[in-house]
Scaffold this motif. Structure first.
Motif, short mmCIF file in Angstrom:
data_model
loop_
_atom_site.label_atom_id
_atom_site.label_comp_id
_atom_site.label_asym_id
_atom_site.label_seq_id
_atom_site.Cartn_x
_atom_site.Cartn_y
_atom_site.Cartn_z
N ASP A 130 0.82 -1.22 0.00
CA ASP A 130 0.00 0.00 0.00
C ASP A 130 0.85 1.27 0.00
O ASP A 130 1.95 1.32 0.57
N VAL A 131 0.28 2.30 -0.63
CA VAL A 131 0.85 3.64 -0.59
C VAL A 131 -0.05 4.50 0.29
O VAL A 131 -1.27 4.56 0.07
N VAL A 132 0.53 5.14 1.30
CA VAL A 132 -0.23 5.96 2.24
C VAL A 132 0.26 7.40 2.15
O VAL A 132 1.46 7.67 2.23
N GLU A 148 -1.97 16.47 -8.69
CA GLU A 148 -1.19 16.04 -9.84
C GLU A 148 0.06 15.28 -9.40
O GLU A 148 0.44 14.27 -10.01
N ALA A 149 0.70 15.76 -8.33
CA ALA A 149 1.90 15.09 -7.83
C ALA A 149 1.59 13.67 -7.35
O ALA A 149 2.34 12.73 -7.64
N LEU A 150 0.48 13.51 -6.63
CA LEU A 150 0.12 12.18 -6.13
C LEU A 150 -0.23 11.24 -7.28
O LEU A 150 0.10 10.04 -7.24
N LYS A 151 -0.89 11.76 -8.30
CA LYS A 151 -1.18 10.92 -9.46
C LYS A 151 0.11 10.44 -10.11
O LYS A 151 0.26 9.26 -10.46
N ARG A 174 -3.02 6.16 -10.19
CA ARG A 174 -4.02 5.45 -9.41
C ARG A 174 -4.48 6.23 -8.18
O ARG A 174 -5.64 6.19 -7.80
N GLY A 175 -3.56 6.91 -7.52
CA GLY A 175 -3.86 7.59 -6.27
C GLY A 175 -3.43 6.75 -5.08
O GLY A 175 -3.30 5.52 -5.20
N CYS A 210 -7.56 10.29 -3.21
CA CYS A 210 -7.52 8.87 -2.84
C CYS A 210 -7.96 7.99 -4.02
O CYS A 210 -8.86 8.36 -4.78
N ARG A 211 -7.38 6.84 -4.12
CA ARG A 211 -7.78 5.92 -5.19
C ARG A 211 -9.21 5.45 -4.97
O ARG A 211 -9.75 5.51 -3.86
N LYS A 212 -9.82 4.93 -6.02
CA LYS A 212 -11.16 4.36 -5.91
C LYS A 212 -11.14 3.20 -4.91
O LYS A 212 -10.24 2.37 -4.92
N GLY A 213 -12.13 3.18 -4.02
CA GLY A 213 -12.20 2.13 -3.01
C GLY A 213 -11.22 2.28 -1.87
O GLY A 213 -11.07 1.37 -1.06
N GLY A 214 -10.56 3.44 -1.78
CA GLY A 214 -9.57 3.65 -0.74
C GLY A 214 -10.17 4.12 0.57
O GLY A 214 -11.39 4.22 0.73
N THR A 215 -9.28 4.42 1.52
CA THR A 215 -9.69 4.77 2.89
C THR A 215 -9.14 6.12 3.29
O THR A 215 -7.97 6.43 3.03
N LEU A 216 -9.99 6.93 3.93
CA LEU A 216 -9.57 8.19 4.53
C LEU A 216 -9.61 8.05 6.04
O LEU A 216 -10.64 7.67 6.61
N ALA A 217 -8.49 8.32 6.71
CA ALA A 217 -8.42 8.32 8.17
C ALA A 217 -8.26 9.77 8.63
O ALA A 217 -7.29 10.43 8.24
#
Length: 390
Positions: free
Chosen positions: A187-189, A244-247, A253-254, A299-306
Motif C-alpha cells: 500500500d501507498v499511504v 497532480e503530484a500524487l497521481k 491510481r492515487g 484517494c484511489r477508488k475504493g480507498g480509505t480516509l483516516a
C-alpha cells in the motif's frame, strides 16, 4: 501550585491555583514532570473550541509521577512513573470494553453539552473544554487523574521523559490514523501534515506494513523531518499541485489510504483558502476542510480516509459526489489511548521508534505563552515544545 489558565483567544496566563485533590476513590494525583503543546491546543489558543471558561487549566499530553492514589486504585502506587492518555475512559462501559476509549459513556459528566451538535456525548479529554468534561489540564505542577487504573500507564523509570512524552497523545493519534487505514502489503499511504501527529502517522504506516509513505506540508523543517525520521517521500504543496503530484507518484491510481493530520485550521491556497477563512471568521462554518477536500479527490477508488486532525462542528463544500462514487471509506475519531499506548511503549523500549525526534524545543512551564507563539508561527523551526514545571 502553578498552572497555565485560559482567558480567551491567544490569552493564556501562568497563575497560582489550588492543588488538586482526590475526589473519587478511583482517582490518582500525578506530579507532572513533562507536558507539551499539542496541535489541537492551538485550536483552544485561537478561540475555536466552544465551552471554554476563563480560568480553565489547559493541556492534555503529559507524563509524571504518582504522588497519591485513591482507595480503589489497584494497579498504581505512589512513586510509579506513568504516561497518561489524553482521552479518559472509565474501563467498564460498553465502549471501553470495545477498546473505543474516547467514546466512553461515563468519563464525561457534561456529555449532554455535545448532544445537540453530535447526537450523543463522547468521552472526556483533559484540559479540553467543558463539553469534553471540564477536567483540569496538564499545564500545571500537579493534575488529578480520574479512572487512574485505565488512564495512566506505567513506564520504566530509567529512560528520559522526552522518549515517552509523545506516547501520551501524538504518537497514539498518528498510530491510530495508520491503523484505521487497514494497510496491506504494497500500500501507498499519503499523510497531510508533517507536524508531530503526521510524523507518527507516517512512521506507524511503515510499522503496519505500508510499502510507500508520502508526507505533504509546506514548511521545510517539517518536510525534512518527514524524510529523515519517517523515511517518507515528500510533497511541498506550495511548489507543486498536490493532486497532480500524487497521481504522478502512484502511476495515476492515487494513494491507497490518506490520513488527515491537520484538522480544522488547515491552510488553503487561493480563492478556496480565502473562502474558508472568511466563513470560519464569521462562524458560517466552524472548520476549514481544505485537507478533507484534497483527500477525497486524491484517494484511489475504493480507498480509505483516516481523519485524525480535530474537527469541532460544521464544514462546507465537501465533494461528497467524489467520495460516494469512488466508494471511499471514512474512518476517524479521537484516539483510543489505552488501546494503543502499551503497544507503543514496547516499540519505544525495543528501539523501533524514538519519539523524542519530534521535540525541538524545551521551555519551563512559566514560558508557555512563548511556547504557543513559537509553535503556532513555526518560529525557530519549531515542531514541538516540551514544557516542564519548575
Amino acid at each position: 501550585m502553578k498552572a497555565v489558565c485560559w482567558y480567551g483567544t491567544e490569552d493564556v496566563r501562568v497563575e497560582t491555583v489550588p492543588d488538586p485533590t482526590i475526589l473519587n476513590p478511583r482517582d490518582a494525583i500525578l506530579k507532572v514532570t513533562a507536558t507539551t503543546i499539542c496541535g489541537s491546543d492551538l485550536h483552544i489558543y485561537d478561540g475555536y473550541i466552544p465551552t471554554m471558561e476563563p480560568g480553565d487549566i489547559i493541556g492534555h499530553e503529559f507524563m509524571g509521577e504518582i504522588v497519591e492514589v485513591g482507595s480503589e486504585v489497584k494497579k498504581l502506587k505512589k512513586g510509579d512513573r506513568t504516561v497518561v492518555s489524553s482521552a479518559i475512559g472509565c474501563g467498564h462501559c460498553w465502549y471501553c470494553h470495545q477498546q473505543q476509549w474516547s467514546l466512553c459513556d461515563n468519563s464525561n459528566p457534561n456529555g449532554w453539552l455535545q448532544e445537540k451538535v453530535y447526537g450523543h456525548g463522547t468521552g472526556a479529554i483533559f484540559g479540553y473544554s467543558h463539553a469534553f468534561g471540564g477536567y483540569a489540564g496538564s499545564f500545571a505542577d500537579y493534575i488529578r487523574i480520574p479512572f487512574a487504573d485505565f488512564t495512566a500507564i506505567p513506564i520504566p523509570k530509567d529512560i528520559p521523559d522526552e522518549k515517552f512524552l509523545p506516547v501520551s497523545d501524538a504518537f497514539p493519534t498518528g498510530y491510530m490514523g495508520a491503523d484505521l487505514c487497514n494497510i496491506h502489503p504494497g500500500d501507498v499511504v499519503a499523510v497531510w501534515g508533517c507536524g508531530p501527529v503526521g510524523q507518527f502517522a507516517m512512521k506507524s504506516a511503515y510499522l503496519l506494513g505500508a510499502e510507500r509513505v508520502i508526507g505533504i506540508d509546506r514548511f521545510p523543517e517539517r518536510l525534512q523531518l518527514a524524510r529523515d525520521f519517517a523515511k517518507a517521500e515528500i510533497i511541498n504543496y506550495e511548489e507543486v499541485d498536490v493532486l497532480e503530484a500524487l497521481k504522478e507518484m502512484t502511476g495515476g491510481r492515487g494513494p491507497d489510504a490518506c490520513i488527515d493530520a491537520v484538522g480544522m485550521e488547515a491552510h488553503g491556497k487561493g480563492p478556496e483558502g480565502l473562502y474558508d477563512k472568511a466563513k470560519q471568521a464569521i462562524r458560517l462554518e466552524t472548520d476549514r476542510p481544505h485537507v478533507l477536500r484534497q483527500m477525497m479527490m486524491a484517494c484511489r477508488k475504493g480507498g480509505t480516509l483516516a481523519i485524525m486532525g480535530v474537527y469541532g462542528g460544521f464544514v462546507d463544500k465537501l465533494p461528497m459526489g467524489a467520495a460516494m462514487n469512488k466508494a471511499l471509506t471514512f474512518r476517524m475519531g479521537q484516539m483510543f489511548g489505552p488501546k494503543y499506548i502499551p503497544k507503543l511503549v514496547e516499540h519505544v523500549l525495543n528501539g523501533d521508534v524514538d519519539p523524542s525526534a519530534v521535540l525541538t524545543h524545551r521551555l519551563p512551564l512559566t514560558e508557555t505563552k512563548q511556547g504557543f507563539e513559537m509553535f503556532k508561527h513555526k518560529k525557530d523551526q519549531c515542531i514541538k515544545v516540551m514544557l516542564q514545571p519548575d
